[in-house]
Design an enzyme around this catalytic site. Structure first.
Site, PDB file in Angstrom:
ATOM      1  CG  HIS A 158      -8.574  -2.899  -2.425  1.00  0.00           C
ATOM      2  ND1 HIS A 158      -9.518  -2.239  -3.174  1.00  0.00           N
ATOM      3  CD2 HIS A 158      -8.450  -2.199  -1.272  1.00  0.00           C
ATOM      4  CE1 HIS A 158      -9.949  -1.171  -2.507  1.00  0.00           C
ATOM      5  NE2 HIS A 158      -9.325  -1.136  -1.347  1.00  0.00           N
TER       6      HIS A 158
ATOM      7  CG  ASP B 147      -2.044   0.992   1.116  1.00  0.00           C
ATOM      8  OD1 ASP B 147      -3.207   0.566   0.980  1.00  0.00           O
ATOM      9  OD2 ASP B 147      -1.771   2.223   1.159  1.00  0.00           O
ATOM     10  CB  ILE B 148       0.798   4.263  -2.131  1.00  0.00           C
ATOM     11  CG1 ILE B 148       1.891   5.152  -2.682  1.00  0.00           C
ATOM     12  CG2 ILE B 148      -0.464   5.046  -1.803  1.00  0.00           C
ATOM     13  CD1 ILE B 148       1.568   5.726  -4.054  1.00  0.00           C
TER      14      ILE B 148
ATOM     15  CG  HIS C 191      -6.772  -2.799   3.018  1.00  0.00           C
ATOM     16  ND1 HIS C 191      -6.042  -1.635   2.858  1.00  0.00           N
ATOM     17  CD2 HIS C 191      -7.983  -2.553   2.453  1.00  0.00           C
ATOM     18  CE1 HIS C 191      -6.774  -0.726   2.225  1.00  0.00           C
ATOM     19  NE2 HIS C 191      -7.962  -1.268   1.965  1.00  0.00           N
TER      20      HIS C 191
HETATM   21  P1  AMP Z   1      -9.814   1.507   0.266  1.00  0.00           P
HETATM   22  O1  AMP Z   1     -10.113   2.728   1.072  1.00  0.00           O
HETATM   23  O2  AMP Z   1     -10.147   0.229   0.998  1.00  0.00           O
HETATM   24  O3  AMP Z   1     -10.417   1.571  -1.112  1.00  0.00           O
HETATM   25  O4  AMP Z   1      -8.244   1.460   0.127  1.00  0.00           O
HETATM   26  C1  AMP Z   1      -7.543   1.930  -0.969  1.00  0.00           C
HETATM   27  C2  AMP Z   1      -6.075   1.815  -0.619  1.00  0.00           C
HETATM   28  O5  AMP Z   1      -5.322   1.957  -1.796  1.00  0.00           O
HETATM   29  C3  AMP Z   1      -5.571   2.877   0.371  1.00  0.00           C
HETATM   30  O6  AMP Z   1      -5.035   2.230   1.515  1.00  0.00           O
HETATM   31  C4  AMP Z   1      -4.498   3.623  -0.439  1.00  0.00           C
HETATM   32  O7  AMP Z   1      -3.409   4.023   0.354  1.00  0.00           O
HETATM   33  C5  AMP Z   1      -4.107   2.595  -1.471  1.00  0.00           C
HETATM   34  N1  AMP Z   1      -3.567   3.131  -2.717  1.00  0.00           N
HETATM   35  C6  AMP Z   1      -4.081   4.123  -3.495  1.00  0.00           C
HETATM   36  N2  AMP Z   1      -3.321   4.322  -4.583  1.00  0.00           N
HETATM   37  C7  AMP Z   1      -2.309   3.403  -4.503  1.00  0.00           C
HETATM   38  C8  AMP Z   1      -1.182   3.087  -5.330  1.00  0.00           C
HETATM   39  N3  AMP Z   1      -0.951   3.762  -6.470  1.00  0.00           N
HETATM   40  N4  AMP Z   1      -0.359   2.103  -4.935  1.00  0.00           N
HETATM   41  C9  AMP Z   1      -0.583   1.432  -3.800  1.00  0.00           C
HETATM   42  N5  AMP Z   1      -1.617   1.657  -2.969  1.00  0.00           N
HETATM   43  C10 AMP Z   1      -2.478   2.644  -3.319  1.00  0.00           C
END
Ligand code: AMP
Length: 120
Positions: free
Chosen positions: A105, A35-36, A107
């Protein structure tokens, strides 16, 4: 429930190679990457390669192969990350689940005591 997948979402762009990612593991039908914006020492996202918006969409419409590959990726990520002390798997879904990216996704968060499941 009707699912209208948006192919312009950021994880679709990652899957097409348009945006870089820090890959942890990949197989035929799933990709796992860091995760970023990690919220714990380990914070990895496992996503299917197919166009599924949420856990219930994936569970309803993904093939048996896709579902098996996804769960095998989860097992690999847990092994690679070394989550013997415990972890949490979270699938935020749609509006009430506060899902930001509309591509399913999971986590995988670990590396510290994570507190109670829900804050509110
Ligand atoms: P959600 O709120 O469950 O949809 O989580 C989306 C997740 O995606 C968040 O934890 C973000 O930090 C992560 N995220 C968004 N863009 C990226 C990216 N380019 N690479 C990796 N993680 C990302």
């Amino acid at each position: 429930m009707e699912f209208n997948y948006d192919p312009q979402n950021i994880f679709a762009k990652i899957l097409r190679g348009e945006i870089p990612n820090n890959t942890v593991y990949e197989n035929d039908h799933a990709l796992a990457f860091h995760d970023i914006a990690p919220q714990a020492p380990t914070h990895i996202l496992v996503i299917p390669k197919g166009p599924y918006m949420s856990l219930d969409h994936f569970a309803r419409d993904a093939s048996a192969d896709e579902q098996v590959c996804f769960m095998q990726a989860v097992a690999k990520v847990c092994e690679i990350a070394g989550v013997d002390d415990g972890f949490r798997a979270i699938a935020n879904s749609r509006e009430h689940g506060i899902q930001e990216v509309p591509h399913f996704h999971l986590h995988i968060v670990a590396g510290r005591v994570l507190g109670r499941m829900l804050e509110q």
